[in-house]
Design a protein around this motif. Structure first.
Motif, PDB file in Angstrom:
ATOM      1  N   PRO A 126       6.936  21.207 -17.523  1.00 19.43           N
ATOM      2  CA  PRO A 126       8.259  20.934 -16.933  1.00 19.43           C
ATOM      3  C   PRO A 126       9.437  21.300 -17.826  1.00 19.43           C
ATOM      4  CG  PRO A 126       7.113  18.878 -17.506  1.00 19.43           C
ATOM      5  CD  PRO A 126       6.124  19.998 -17.672  1.00 19.43           C
ATOM      6  N   THR A 127       9.256  21.205 -19.154  1.00 23.83           N
ATOM      7  CA  THR A 127      10.413  21.466 -20.028  1.00 23.83           C
ATOM      8  C   THR A 127      10.758  22.955 -20.117  1.00 23.83           C
ATOM      9  OG1 THR A 127       9.011  21.543 -21.995  1.00 23.83           O
ATOM     10  CG2 THR A 127       9.978  19.410 -21.433  1.00 23.83           C
ATOM     11  N   LEU A 128       9.942  23.805 -19.524  1.00 27.28           N
ATOM     12  CA  LEU A 128      10.289  25.231 -19.480  1.00 27.28           C
ATOM     13  C   LEU A 128      11.265  25.529 -18.351  1.00 27.28           C
ATOM     14  CD1 LEU A 128       6.815  26.920 -20.091  1.00 27.28           C
ATOM     15  CD2 LEU A 128       8.742  26.861 -21.669  1.00 27.28           C
ATOM     16  N   SER A 129      11.416  24.594 -17.441  1.00 31.40           N
ATOM     17  CA  SER A 129      12.336  24.828 -16.326  1.00 31.40           C
ATOM     18  C   SER A 129      13.781  24.756 -16.818  1.00 31.40           C
ATOM     19  CB  SER A 129      12.124  23.760 -15.240  1.00 31.40           C
ATOM     20  OG  SER A 129      13.216  23.795 -14.334  1.00 31.40           O
ATOM     21  N   LEU A 162      10.308  20.490 -27.373  1.00 31.85           N
ATOM     22  CA  LEU A 162      11.042  19.256 -27.680  1.00 31.85           C
ATOM     23  C   LEU A 162      12.144  19.441 -28.713  1.00 31.85           C
ATOM     24  CD1 LEU A 162       8.072  16.670 -27.811  1.00 31.85           C
ATOM     25  CD2 LEU A 162       9.641  17.123 -25.920  1.00 31.85           C
ATOM     26  N   GLN A 163      12.068  20.524 -29.490  1.00 30.97           N
ATOM     27  CA  GLN A 163      13.075  20.749 -30.532  1.00 30.97           C
ATOM     28  C   GLN A 163      14.378  21.302 -29.962  1.00 30.97           C
ATOM     29  OE1 GLN A 163      10.713  22.731 -29.708  1.00 30.97           O
ATOM     30  NE2 GLN A 163      11.172  24.876 -30.098  1.00 30.97           N
ATOM     31  N   ARG A 164      14.368  21.756 -28.710  1.00 35.06           N
ATOM     32  CA  ARG A 164      15.581  22.366 -28.148  1.00 35.06           C
ATOM     33  C   ARG A 164      16.602  21.272 -27.819  1.00 35.06           C
ATOM     34  NH1 ARG A 164      13.171  25.091 -23.257  1.00 35.06           N
ATOM     35  NH2 ARG A 164      15.344  25.099 -22.613  1.00 35.06           N
ATOM     36  N   PRO A 165      17.877  21.458 -28.218  1.00 38.01           N
ATOM     37  CA  PRO A 165      18.871  20.404 -28.021  1.00 38.01           C
ATOM     38  C   PRO A 165      18.987  19.931 -26.566  1.00 38.01           C
ATOM     39  CG  PRO A 165      19.763  22.149 -29.401  1.00 38.01           C
ATOM     40  CD  PRO A 165      18.426  22.625 -28.939  1.00 38.01           C
ATOM     41  N   ALA A 170      17.891  15.613 -22.624  1.00 37.12           N
ATOM     42  CA  ALA A 170      17.231  15.160 -21.392  1.00 37.12           C
ATOM     43  C   ALA A 170      16.270  14.013 -21.688  1.00 37.12           C
ATOM     44  CB  ALA A 170      16.481  16.324 -20.743  1.00 37.12           C
ATOM     45  N   MET A 171      15.612  14.085 -22.838  1.00 38.56           N
ATOM     46  CA  MET A 171      14.681  13.021 -23.214  1.00 38.56           C
ATOM     47  C   MET A 171      15.444  11.715 -23.476  1.00 38.56           C
ATOM     48  SD  MET A 171      11.797  14.286 -22.817  1.00 38.56           S
ATOM     49  CE  MET A 171      10.864  15.813 -22.832  1.00 38.56           C
ATOM     50  N   ASN A 209       7.393  18.659 -33.602  1.00 37.08           N
ATOM     51  CA  ASN A 209       8.135  18.170 -32.434  1.00 37.08           C
ATOM     52  C   ASN A 209       7.704  16.757 -32.054  1.00 37.08           C
ATOM     53  OD1 ASN A 209       9.512  20.532 -32.234  1.00 37.08           O
ATOM     54  ND2 ASN A 209       8.475  21.289 -30.416  1.00 37.08           N
ATOM     55  N   ILE A 210       6.412  16.533 -32.060  1.00 36.54           N
ATOM     56  CA  ILE A 210       5.913  15.194 -31.701  1.00 36.54           C
ATOM     57  C   ILE A 210       6.395  14.175 -32.737  1.00 36.54           C
ATOM     58  CG2 ILE A 210       3.808  13.781 -31.561  1.00 36.54           C
ATOM     59  CD1 ILE A 210       2.438  16.123 -30.152  1.00 36.54           C
ATOM     60  N   THR A 211       6.300  14.560 -34.000  1.00 32.63           N
ATOM     61  CA  THR A 211       6.708  13.633 -35.066  1.00 32.63           C
ATOM     62  C   THR A 211       8.199  13.298 -34.947  1.00 32.63           C
ATOM     63  OG1 THR A 211       5.042  14.610 -36.508  1.00 32.63           O
ATOM     64  CG2 THR A 211       6.716  13.262 -37.578  1.00 32.63           C
TER      65      THR A 211
END
Ligand code: SF4
Length: 305
Positions: A126-129, A162-165, A170-171, A209-211
């Motif tokens: 989903p985060t590629l959308s 997850l690293q993208r601002p 969104a998170m 990214n997870i960390t």
């Protein structure tokens, strides 16, 4: 640990993770083992856009992997107004019980007639959308409008973005709306990650990214355990996986729980097969003992076809 009894009696029902419901384009309810109730999926990857090519992918299937590559260049825009209406109708029907008078949902066990979450997942990552943030906004709006304070907003992600601002923002919105991130971590080493997930994004990026996100908010880790060519995960690989989890925690990351699951439906590669229940339980026990984290297990089912 997941109780198998309720699920075993309703295998057909929970194996039905069809992304179509009532001719809707984006929103589909499912009776979900991992949610222990109704999960209302939002499919914001209708073309199956994903940068992983998991051997166990249960949504794309073998024949669609190449097709998915082609579709990347041709990503259709999500009609957010349509998505919003579909979500409003589906959440309303789920909350007022109307859903359980429809088709196979009438077989839903009493204990699972609860709406656990609205999940942004669907047929890909989903985060590629490009409309990921907007979709979270829509979900947050509808959840608020219908006073569904107990309903979580869940994102199931492979953690590559997850690293993208904009994803990070969104998170934050998601977390502010009773949100949970279920981040995929299938390996402890780069070599095993490449074998299972088959992705050009480095394993270090996934771990970083997870960390980083786990330091901000507690995460749920999702791990697929399976057999490859008849072999289950090696002791060495399992040790490396446990060490990764321990390092995330030692560096200040918080992990709410680890979901350990195995194959439940047809996979992209035939050599990817489910672990048996006893082995899954034994691995879960080891992970629990060595990480001191809560684990949940979700058993496999007979592969069909
Ligand atoms: S991340 Fe999910 S959608 Fe993507 S290939 Fe893996 S299982 Fe399939």
């Amino acid at each position: 640990m997941a109780s198998s009894s309720v699920f075993d009696k309703n295998i057909q029902l929970i194996q039905n993770h069809s992304r179509t419901y009532s001719q809707q384009q984006y929103v589909y309810p499912v009776v979900s083992r991992r949610s222990r109730g109704i999960s209302i999926g939002i499919n914001i990857s209708p073309t199956g856009l994903c940068n992983f090519h998991c051997v166990y992918c249960q949504v794309l299937g073998e024949s669609r992997l190449e097709e998915t590559q082609r579709q990347r260049a041709n990503l259709p825009a999500i009609a957010l107004d349509v998505l919003e209406n579909e979500l409003r109708q589906t959440l309303t029907a789920s909350l007022n019980g109307e859903l359980f008078r429809q088709g196979t949902f009438a077989q839903t066990p009493q204990a699972m007639r609860r709406v656990n979450d609205i999940a942004l997942s669907g047929n890909g990552e989903p985060t590629l959308s490009p409309q990921f943030h907007q979709t979270v906004q829509v979900a947050a709006k509808v959840r608020k409008e219908l006073n569904a304070a107990d309903v979580k907003l869940v994102v199931i992600t492979n953690a590559t973005q997850l690293q993208r601002p904009e994803i990070s923002a969104a998170m934050d919105l998601l977390f502010d709306n009773h949100g949970e991130v279920w981040a995929k971590l299938d390996a402890g080493t780069d070599a095993y990650y490449q074998k299972i997930d088959r992705c050009s994004v480095s394993f270090d990026t996934i771990i970083n990214n997870i960390t980083a996100l786990a330091k901000r908010r507690p995460l749920v880790i999702q791990t697929m355990l399976l057999k490859l060519h008849g072999e289950s995960i090696s002791d060495k690989e399992l040790r490396a996986y446990v060490e990764r989890i321990q390092k995330i925690c030692e560096s200040g990351g918080k992990i709410q729980r680890i979901q350990l699951y195995t194959i439940a439906r047809k996979t992209a590669e035939k050599y990817a097969e489910p672990l048996d229940n006893a082995l899954l339980d034994a691995i879960a026990k080891r992970i629990r003992n060595e990480t001191r984290l809560l684990t949940e297990t979700f058993y496999g089912m007979e592969k069909s076809g």
